[in-house]
Scaffold this motif. Structure first.
Motif, PDB file in Angstrom:
ATOM      1  N   ARG A  95       0.850  -1.184   0.000  1.00 30.83           N
ATOM      2  CA  ARG A  95       0.000   0.000   0.000  1.00 30.83           C
ATOM      3  C   ARG A  95       0.881   1.226   0.000  1.00 30.83           C
ATOM      4  O   ARG A  95       1.907   1.256   0.679  1.00 30.83           O
ATOM      5  CB  ARG A  95      -0.911  -0.026   1.221  1.00 30.83           C
ATOM      6  CG  ARG A  95      -1.855   1.108   1.322  1.00 30.83           C
ATOM      7  CD  ARG A  95      -2.778   0.987   2.521  1.00 30.83           C
ATOM      8  NE  ARG A  95      -3.411   2.259   2.786  1.00 30.83           N
ATOM      9  CZ  ARG A  95      -4.481   2.708   2.165  1.00 30.83           C
ATOM     10  NH1 ARG A  95      -5.071   1.951   1.252  1.00 30.83           N
ATOM     11  NH2 ARG A  95      -4.991   3.882   2.462  1.00 30.83           N
ATOM     12  N   ARG A  96       0.448   2.274  -0.732  1.00 31.25           N
ATOM     13  CA  ARG A  96       1.255   3.491  -0.847  1.00 31.25           C
ATOM     14  C   ARG A  96       1.359   4.242   0.465  1.00 31.25           C
ATOM     15  O   ARG A  96       2.432   4.703   0.841  1.00 31.25           O
ATOM     16  CB  ARG A  96       0.658   4.435  -1.895  1.00 31.25           C
ATOM     17  CG  ARG A  96       0.776   3.985  -3.321  1.00 31.25           C
ATOM     18  CD  ARG A  96       0.374   5.124  -4.251  1.00 31.25           C
ATOM     19  NE  ARG A  96      -0.953   5.624  -3.929  1.00 31.25           N
ATOM     20  CZ  ARG A  96      -2.068   5.146  -4.464  1.00 31.25           C
ATOM     21  NH1 ARG A  96      -2.014   4.152  -5.316  1.00 31.25           N
ATOM     22  NH2 ARG A  96      -3.235   5.661  -4.158  1.00 31.25           N
ATOM     23  N   TRP A 104      -5.340  -3.753   8.077  1.00 34.57           N
ATOM     24  CA  TRP A 104      -4.169  -4.375   7.449  1.00 34.57           C
ATOM     25  C   TRP A 104      -4.507  -5.686   6.758  1.00 34.57           C
ATOM     26  O   TRP A 104      -3.818  -6.072   5.818  1.00 34.57           O
ATOM     27  CB  TRP A 104      -3.090  -4.614   8.496  1.00 34.57           C
ATOM     28  CG  TRP A 104      -2.352  -3.391   8.918  1.00 34.57           C
ATOM     29  CD1 TRP A 104      -2.741  -2.080   8.743  1.00 34.57           C
ATOM     30  CD2 TRP A 104      -1.123  -3.341   9.611  1.00 34.57           C
ATOM     31  NE1 TRP A 104      -1.823  -1.232   9.280  1.00 34.57           N
ATOM     32  CE2 TRP A 104      -0.812  -1.969   9.819  1.00 34.57           C
ATOM     33  CE3 TRP A 104      -0.232  -4.317  10.059  1.00 34.57           C
ATOM     34  CZ2 TRP A 104       0.350  -1.564  10.477  1.00 34.57           C
ATOM     35  CZ3 TRP A 104       0.930  -3.912  10.704  1.00 34.57           C
ATOM     36  CH2 TRP A 104       1.210  -2.553  10.908  1.00 34.57           C
ATOM     37  N   VAL A 109      -7.633  -2.911   0.474  1.00 40.19           N
ATOM     38  CA  VAL A 109      -6.916  -1.654   0.736  1.00 40.19           C
ATOM     39  C   VAL A 109      -5.537  -1.637   0.091  1.00 40.19           C
ATOM     40  O   VAL A 109      -4.861  -0.608   0.097  1.00 40.19           O
ATOM     41  CB  VAL A 109      -6.784  -1.381   2.246  1.00 40.19           C
ATOM     42  CG1 VAL A 109      -8.142  -1.450   2.919  1.00 40.19           C
ATOM     43  CG2 VAL A 109      -5.797  -2.332   2.901  1.00 40.19           C
ATOM     44  N   MET A 110      -5.115  -2.757  -0.474  1.00 39.72           N
ATOM     45  CA  MET A 110      -3.801  -2.840  -1.090  1.00 39.72           C
ATOM     46  C   MET A 110      -3.825  -2.202  -2.472  1.00 39.72           C
ATOM     47  O   MET A 110      -4.774  -2.379  -3.229  1.00 39.72           O
ATOM     48  CB  MET A 110      -3.349  -4.302  -1.196  1.00 39.72           C
ATOM     49  CG  MET A 110      -3.271  -5.004   0.148  1.00 39.72           C
ATOM     50  SD  MET A 110      -2.088  -4.197   1.246  1.00 39.72           S
ATOM     51  CE  MET A 110      -2.530  -4.978   2.819  1.00 39.72           C
ATOM     52  N   ASP A 111      -2.752  -1.464  -2.782  1.00 38.26           N
ATOM     53  CA  ASP A 111      -2.655  -0.777  -4.064  1.00 38.26           C
ATOM     54  C   ASP A 111      -1.918  -1.606  -5.113  1.00 38.26           C
ATOM     55  O   ASP A 111      -2.153  -1.433  -6.318  1.00 38.26           O
ATOM     56  CB  ASP A 111      -1.921   0.554  -3.880  1.00 38.26           C
ATOM     57  CG  ASP A 111      -2.666   1.494  -2.958  1.00 38.26           C
ATOM     58  OD1 ASP A 111      -2.031   2.054  -2.039  1.00 38.26           O
ATOM     59  OD2 ASP A 111      -3.879   1.679  -3.159  1.00 38.26           O
TER      60      ASP A 111
END
Length: 123
Positions: A95-96, A104, A109-111
Motif C-alpha cells: 500500500r502506498r 491491514w 486496501v492494497m494498491d
C-alpha cells in the motif's frame, strides 16, 4: 510500483521456506496473502515500515514470521513447520500510504500486487 516475489517451492511437511518480495520503490504497508485452489484469497501477515510493527493471521502464528528491510524495500515471510494445508499461491501486496492497523488484513486496501509464488507442502 512493481512487486517481485520469490522463494516458493515444494517442501515436505515440517519443512521451511522463506518468501521474499521486493518493491521497485518505497511503499508503506507490505503484506502477504495466500489463495488455495477453489478458495478465496486470505490474509497471512503484514508489516509497516515503522518500528517493526506487524500482524500475523491466527492460523499461522507461531509458525510464520514477517520481517522487512526498508532499505531494500523488501518484505520476507519465514515459514516454518509447514503443513499440507499451507499449500497455496502466496501473493505479496503493498500500500502506498499508511492505514489503520484494523485494516491491514483487508485485501481491498492494497494498491499493488505481486505475481504470486506457489508453495506446495507434501504430507
Amino acid at each position: 510500483v512493481q512487486l517481485q516475489a520469490s522463494g516458493g517451492g515444494y517442501v515436505q511437511a515440517g519443512g521451511s521456506l522463506r518468501l521474499s518480495c521486493a518493491a521497485s520503490t518505497s511503499v508503506d504497508l507490505m503484506a502477504w496473502f495466500r489463495q488455495a485452489p477453489g478458495e478465496e484469497r486470505v490474509f497471512v501477515a503484514a508489516t509497516s515500515p515503522r518500528g517493526g510493527s506487524s500482524r500475523i493471521a491466527d492460523f499461522v502464528r507461531g509458525r510464520f514470521a514477517i520481517s522487512r528491510d526498508n532499505a531494500k524495500n523488501t518484505v520476507y515471510l519465514q515459514m516454518n513447520s509447514l503443513k499440507p494445508e499451507d499449500t497455496a499461491v502466496y501473493y505479496c501486496a503493498a500500500r502506498r500510504v499508511r492505514i489503520v492497523f484494523s485494516s491491514w488484513s483487508d485485501p481491498h486496501v492494497m494498491d499493488y500486487w505481486g505475481q504470486g509464488t506457489q508453495v506446495t507442502v507434501s504430507s
